[in-house]
Motif scaffolding. Structure first.
Motif, PDB file in Angstrom:
ATOM      1  N   HIS A  32       0.857  -1.181   0.000  1.00  0.00           N
ATOM      2  CA  HIS A  32       0.000   0.000   0.000  1.00  0.00           C
ATOM      3  C   HIS A  32       0.894   1.232   0.000  1.00  0.00           C
ATOM      4  N   LEU A  33       0.680   2.107  -0.971  1.00  0.00           N
ATOM      5  CA  LEU A  33       1.520   3.288  -1.147  1.00  0.00           C
ATOM      6  C   LEU A  33       0.669   4.544  -1.185  1.00  0.00           C
ATOM      7  N   CYS A  34       1.211   5.615  -0.644  1.00  0.00           N
ATOM      8  CA  CYS A  34       0.568   6.920  -0.710  1.00  0.00           C
ATOM      9  C   CYS A  34       1.658   7.945  -1.056  1.00  0.00           C
ATOM     10  N   PRO A  35       2.126   7.935  -2.313  1.00  0.00           N
ATOM     11  CA  PRO A  35       3.270   8.771  -2.668  1.00  0.00           C
ATOM     12  C   PRO A  35       3.032  10.273  -2.505  1.00  0.00           C
ATOM     13  N   ALA A  36       1.817  10.740  -2.687  1.00  0.00           N
ATOM     14  CA  ALA A  36       1.554  12.178  -2.557  1.00  0.00           C
ATOM     15  C   ALA A  36       1.737  12.638  -1.117  1.00  0.00           C
ATOM     16  N   ALA A  37       1.440  11.790  -0.137  1.00  0.00           N
ATOM     17  CA  ALA A  37       1.644  12.151   1.266  1.00  0.00           C
ATOM     18  C   ALA A  37       3.137  12.208   1.576  1.00  0.00           C
ATOM     19  N   HIS A  60      -3.435  12.772 -10.615  1.00  0.00           N
ATOM     20  CA  HIS A  60      -4.277  11.680 -10.108  1.00  0.00           C
ATOM     21  C   HIS A  60      -3.748  11.088  -8.795  1.00  0.00           C
ATOM     22  N   TRP A  61      -2.665  11.620  -8.247  1.00  0.00           N
ATOM     23  CA  TRP A  61      -2.162  11.179  -6.945  1.00  0.00           C
ATOM     24  C   TRP A  61      -2.856  11.901  -5.797  1.00  0.00           C
ATOM     25  N   VAL A  90      -3.987  10.165  -2.500  1.00  0.00           N
ATOM     26  CA  VAL A  90      -4.656   8.922  -2.878  1.00  0.00           C
ATOM     27  C   VAL A  90      -3.741   7.754  -2.514  1.00  0.00           C
ATOM     28  N   GLN A  91      -4.337   6.703  -1.968  1.00  0.00           N
ATOM     29  CA  GLN A  91      -3.564   5.496  -1.636  1.00  0.00           C
ATOM     30  C   GLN A  91      -3.700   4.496  -2.786  1.00  0.00           C
ATOM     31  N   PHE A  92      -2.571   3.908  -3.169  1.00  0.00           N
ATOM     32  CA  PHE A  92      -2.535   2.895  -4.219  1.00  0.00           C
ATOM     33  C   PHE A  92      -2.184   1.551  -3.600  1.00  0.00           C
ATOM     34  N   THR A  93      -2.783   0.496  -4.113  1.00  0.00           N
ATOM     35  CA  THR A  93      -2.452  -0.858  -3.697  1.00  0.00           C
ATOM     36  C   THR A  93      -1.809  -1.556  -4.883  1.00  0.00           C
ATOM     37  N   VAL A  94      -0.606  -2.058  -4.672  1.00  0.00           N
ATOM     38  CA  VAL A  94       0.119  -2.781  -5.715  1.00  0.00           C
ATOM     39  C   VAL A  94       0.162  -4.240  -5.293  1.00  0.00           C
ATOM     40  N   ASP A  95      -0.316  -5.117  -6.162  1.00  0.00           N
ATOM     41  CA  ASP A  95      -0.336  -6.552  -5.879  1.00  0.00           C
ATOM     42  C   ASP A  95       0.783  -7.211  -6.674  1.00  0.00           C
ATOM     43  N   PHE A  96       1.810  -7.625  -5.968  1.00  0.00           N
ATOM     44  CA  PHE A  96       2.914  -8.343  -6.587  1.00  0.00           C
ATOM     45  C   PHE A  96       2.525  -9.818  -6.672  1.00  0.00           C
TER      46      PHE A  96
END
Length: 82
Positions: free
Chosen positions: A20-25, A36-37, A45-51
């Motif tokens: 779970h990433l929130c790069p804008a924060a 779009h961040w 915005v929080q992004f979820t990356v599924d590896f």
């Protein structure tokens, strides 16, 4: 962009790993954030990356952020640390 989980190469990657990433924060105050961040209310915005087995497909900006902050690698090759 395809990114890979950083590993030491001694274990097989898990079948699935969520990040779970929130790069804008993390990059608050920087003017060059992708639009779009953040939401219309300027909330990150929080992004979820599924590896899946150690690799994931993400948008280019998010991939560059992850590689720059050592959250992912561009290649699954084991490279010597510098």
């Amino acid at each position: 962009m395809r990114v890979y989980l950083p590993t030491d190469g001694t274990r097989k990657p898990a079948p699935s790993h969520l990040m779970h990433l929130c790069p804008a924060a993390h990059m608050a105050g920087q003017a060059d954030l992708p639009a779009h961040w953040v939401t219309d209310a300027n909330e990150p915005v929080q992004f979820t990356v599924d590896f899946i087995v150690g690799e994931a497909e993400v948008e280019d900006e998010l991939g560059r952020y992850m590689v720059a902050h050592k959250l992912a690698k561009r290649t699954k090759l084991l490279l010597p640390s510098t």
